[in-house]
Write a protein that holds these residues in place. Structure first.
Motif, PDB file in Angstrom:
ATOM      1  N   VAL A   1       0.483  -1.162   0.185  1.00  0.00           N
ATOM      2  CA  VAL A   1       0.209   0.407  -0.575  1.00  0.00           C
ATOM      3  C   VAL A   1       0.850   1.476   0.133  1.00  0.00           C
ATOM      4  O   VAL A   1       0.897   2.316  -0.429  1.00  0.00           O
ATOM      5  N   LEU A   2       1.114   0.856   0.661  1.00  0.00           N
ATOM      6  CA  LEU A   2       2.754   2.541   0.976  1.00  0.00           C
ATOM      7  C   LEU A   2       3.601   2.625  -0.325  1.00  0.00           C
ATOM      8  O   LEU A   2       3.280   3.982  -1.066  1.00  0.00           O
ATOM      9  N   LEU A   3       4.168   2.031  -0.807  1.00  0.00           N
ATOM     10  CA  LEU A   3       4.746   1.875  -2.135  1.00  0.00           C
ATOM     11  C   LEU A   3       3.888   2.186  -2.984  1.00  0.00           C
ATOM     12  O   LEU A   3       5.055   2.557  -4.225  1.00  0.00           O
ATOM     13  N   GLY A   4       3.353   1.166  -3.418  1.00  0.00           N
ATOM     14  CA  GLY A   4       2.269   1.785  -4.491  1.00  0.00           C
ATOM     15  C   GLY A   4       1.526   2.644  -4.673  1.00  0.00           C
ATOM     16  O   GLY A   4       1.203   3.478  -5.195  1.00  0.00           O
ATOM     17  N   GLY A   5       0.695   3.484  -3.341  1.00  0.00           N
ATOM     18  CA  GLY A   5       0.417   4.584  -3.046  1.00  0.00           C
ATOM     19  C   GLY A   5       1.782   6.009  -3.849  1.00  0.00           C
ATOM     20  O   GLY A   5       1.224   6.840  -4.699  1.00  0.00           O
ATOM     21  N   THR A   6       2.702   5.549  -2.718  1.00  0.00           N
ATOM     22  CA  THR A   6       4.157   6.676  -4.075  1.00  0.00           C
ATOM     23  C   THR A   6       4.259   7.489  -5.082  1.00  0.00           C
ATOM     24  O   THR A   6       4.308   7.756  -5.637  1.00  0.00           O
ATOM     25  N   ALA A   7       3.863   5.368  -5.677  1.00  0.00           N
ATOM     26  CA  ALA A   7       4.332   5.379  -6.950  1.00  0.00           C
ATOM     27  C   ALA A   7       3.209   5.655  -7.387  1.00  0.00           C
ATOM     28  O   ALA A   7       3.819   6.674  -8.872  1.00  0.00           O
ATOM     29  N   LEU A   8       1.714   5.531  -7.609  1.00  0.00           N
ATOM     30  CA  LEU A   8       0.864   6.423  -7.705  1.00  0.00           C
ATOM     31  C   LEU A   8       1.073   8.227  -7.836  1.00  0.00           C
ATOM     32  O   LEU A   8       0.903   8.532  -8.446  1.00  0.00           O
ATOM     33  N   ALA A   9       0.716   8.659  -6.751  1.00  0.00           N
ATOM     34  CA  ALA A   9       1.317  10.052  -6.432  1.00  0.00           C
ATOM     35  C   ALA A   9       2.566  10.784  -7.348  1.00  0.00           C
ATOM     36  O   ALA A   9       2.125  11.322  -7.734  1.00  0.00           O
ATOM     37  N   SER A  10       3.621   9.443  -7.798  1.00  0.00           N
ATOM     38  CA  SER A  10       4.543  10.033  -8.689  1.00  0.00           C
ATOM     39  C   SER A  10       4.163   9.978  -9.773  1.00  0.00           C
ATOM     40  O   SER A  10       4.738  11.682 -10.758  1.00  0.00           O
ATOM     41  N   ILE A  11       3.538   9.084 -10.273  1.00  0.00           N
ATOM     42  CA  ILE A  11       3.240   8.671 -12.428  1.00  0.00           C
ATOM     43  C   ILE A  11       2.073  10.644 -11.843  1.00  0.00           C
ATOM     44  O   ILE A  11       2.233  11.264 -12.976  1.00  0.00           O
ATOM     45  N   LEU A  12       1.350  11.091 -11.010  1.00  0.00           N
ATOM     46  CA  LEU A  12       0.068  11.660 -11.506  1.00  0.00           C
ATOM     47  C   LEU A  12       1.418  12.962 -11.242  1.00  0.00           C
ATOM     48  O   LEU A  12       1.488  14.294 -11.514  1.00  0.00           O
ATOM     49  N   ASP A  13       2.492  13.296 -10.164  1.00  0.00           N
ATOM     50  CA  ASP A  13       3.090  14.192 -10.103  1.00  0.00           C
ATOM     51  C   ASP A  13       3.997  14.770 -11.468  1.00  0.00           C
ATOM     52  O   ASP A  13       4.282  16.004 -12.281  1.00  0.00           O
ATOM     53  N   PHE A  14       4.969  13.323 -11.968  1.00  0.00           N
ATOM     54  CA  PHE A  14       5.445  13.702 -13.435  1.00  0.00           C
ATOM     55  C   PHE A  14       4.131  14.266 -14.574  1.00  0.00           C
ATOM     56  O   PHE A  14       4.865  14.903 -15.360  1.00  0.00           O
ATOM     57  N   ARG A  15       2.804  14.078 -14.233  1.00  0.00           N
ATOM     58  CA  ARG A  15       2.303  14.377 -15.351  1.00  0.00           C
ATOM     59  C   ARG A  15       1.935  15.636 -15.488  1.00  0.00           C
ATOM     60  O   ARG A  15       1.306  16.169 -16.302  1.00  0.00           O
ATOM     61  N   ARG A  16       1.592  16.010 -13.931  1.00  0.00           N
ATOM     62  CA  ARG A  16       1.166  18.024 -13.408  1.00  0.00           C
ATOM     63  C   ARG A  16       2.553  18.334 -14.255  1.00  0.00           C
ATOM     64  O   ARG A  16       2.509  19.479 -15.112  1.00  0.00           O
ATOM     65  N   THR A  17       4.087  18.026 -13.583  1.00  0.00           N
ATOM     66  CA  THR A  17       4.977  18.900 -13.814  1.00  0.00           C
ATOM     67  C   THR A  17       5.352  18.668 -15.763  1.00  0.00           C
ATOM     68  O   THR A  17       5.312  20.179 -16.049  1.00  0.00           O
ATOM     69  N   LEU A  18       4.477  18.033 -16.492  1.00  0.00           N
ATOM     70  CA  LEU A  18       5.193  17.857 -17.833  1.00  0.00           C
ATOM     71  C   LEU A  18       4.012  18.754 -18.443  1.00  0.00           C
ATOM     72  O   LEU A  18       4.343  19.274 -19.780  1.00  0.00           O
ATOM     73  N   GLY A  19       2.405  18.724 -17.769  1.00  0.00           N
ATOM     74  CA  GLY A  19       1.633  19.439 -18.346  1.00  0.00           C
ATOM     75  C   GLY A  19       2.162  21.142 -17.843  1.00  0.00           C
ATOM     76  O   GLY A  19       1.483  21.642 -18.796  1.00  0.00           O
ATOM     77  N   ALA A  20       2.915  21.190 -17.557  1.00  0.00           N
ATOM     78  CA  ALA A  20       3.334  22.961 -16.900  1.00  0.00           C
ATOM     79  C   ALA A  20       4.204  22.616 -17.601  1.00  0.00           C
ATOM     80  O   ALA A  20       4.796  24.463 -18.304  1.00  0.00           O
ATOM     81  N   LEU A  21       5.085  22.396 -18.150  1.00  0.00           N
ATOM     82  CA  LEU A  21       5.926  22.153 -19.272  1.00  0.00           C
ATOM     83  C   LEU A  21       5.701  22.761 -20.952  1.00  0.00           C
ATOM     84  O   LEU A  21       5.961  23.564 -21.479  1.00  0.00           O
ATOM     85  N   GLN A  22       4.388  22.098 -21.243  1.00  0.00           N
ATOM     86  CA  GLN A  22       3.772  22.133 -22.050  1.00  0.00           C
ATOM     87  C   GLN A  22       2.951  23.542 -22.544  1.00  0.00           C
ATOM     88  O   GLN A  22       3.243  24.287 -23.277  1.00  0.00           O
ATOM     89  N   PHE A  23       2.812  24.253 -20.868  1.00  0.00           N
ATOM     90  CA  PHE A  23       1.730  25.033 -20.995  1.00  0.00           C
ATOM     91  C   PHE A  23       2.921  26.365 -21.144  1.00  0.00           C
ATOM     92  O   PHE A  23       2.661  27.346 -21.992  1.00  0.00           O
ATOM     93  N   ARG A  24       4.555  25.890 -21.024  1.00  0.00           N
ATOM     94  CA  ARG A  24       5.191  27.171 -20.527  1.00  0.00           C
ATOM     95  C   ARG A  24       5.911  27.553 -21.922  1.00  0.00           C
ATOM     96  O   ARG A  24       6.543  27.946 -22.442  1.00  0.00           O
ATOM     97  N   ALA A  25       5.426  26.346 -22.760  1.00  0.00           N
ATOM     98  CA  ALA A  25       6.579  25.882 -24.598  1.00  0.00           C
ATOM     99  C   ALA A  25       5.852  27.101 -25.182  1.00  0.00           C
ATOM    100  O   ALA A  25       4.535  27.494 -25.359  1.00  0.00           O
TER     101      ALA A  25
END
Length: 218
Positions: free
Chosen positions: A194-218
């Motif tokens: 549960v701990l590592l699965g939740g952490t991995a899911l949060a990391s994936i969501l953070d990764f997508r959010r960061t890429l989305g912010a990069l696309q917005f600034r491009a």
């Protein structure tokens, strides 16, 4: 009179393209198998054949063999393999120092603490451990990897995974010292999943959010 000329147009930064999930999986799965699954598989195979010393020898041979092969070919050793090598080293050292079967379960826990320290100690470095691991799993263009937003993402994820592994190690150690072996195996396995699965899911969501912010600034 000199003709007025318009100032030169600044070059347009390259567009940020979100990698396809299939591309990410094709790149990530072999590395996850090599650094996370195969050391455990070779350990249990070696233990069946020659006991715990045989399991440790098999796991060490797998991890260090992969690193040596890359060094011989003069290619970069992935961060995931470096983490696996650190954890295997800790297990071997403790297995030699303590001649007691309980260290079979304590050794991986010490490796988890070591992995936590590796993430946390590289937060302030030029290339945090999360960046090295991400480069193994998700190939990104160089201009994206060096962007300040991605830099903050890698620092943030090094902190997140360092803390998650610290909680994982502390929880595992407490269960091992205070509960029966059967309870330890059941509760610890479920809790860490549960701990590592939740952490991995949060990391994936953070990764997508960061890429989305990069696309917005491009």
């Amino acid at each position: 009179m000199a003709l007025l000329t318009a100032p030169p147009t600044p070059p347009t930064p390259p567009a940020v393209v979100m990698p396809r999930l299939s591309s990410i999986l094709r790149h990530a799965v072999p590395r996850v198998l090599e650094a996370m699954v195969m050391p455990v598989a070779t350990f249990y195979a070696g233990m069946i054949v020659a006991g715990i010393p045989g399991g440790l020898a098999a796991a060490v041979a797998w991890v260090y063999g992969g690193a040596a092969w890359r060094l011989w070919r003069r290619t970069e050793v992935p961060g995931s393999v470096l983490l696996a090598a650190v954890m295997i080293t800790v297990r071997v050292v403790l297995a030699v120092v303590f001649d007691d079967p309980k260290w079979f379960f304590l050794i991986p826990t010490m490796g988890v603490f070591c992995a936590s320290a590796t993430f946390l100690c590289t937060v302030g470095t030029r290339r945090p451990m999360a960046q090295r691991v991400a480069a193994d799993l998700v190939p990104l263009p160089e201009h994206v990897e060096r962007h300040p937003l991605m830099r903050r993402f890698f620092v943030r994820q090094s902190l997140v995974w360092g803390c998650a592994q610290l909680v994982n190690g502390a929880f595992t150690l407490w269960m091992l010292l205070h509960e029966t072996l059967s309870t330890f195996l059941l509760v610890r396995t479920a809790g860490v999943a549960v701990l590592l699965g939740g952490t991995a899911l949060a990391s994936i969501l953070d990764f997508r959010r960061t890429l989305g912010a990069l696309q917005f600034r491009a």
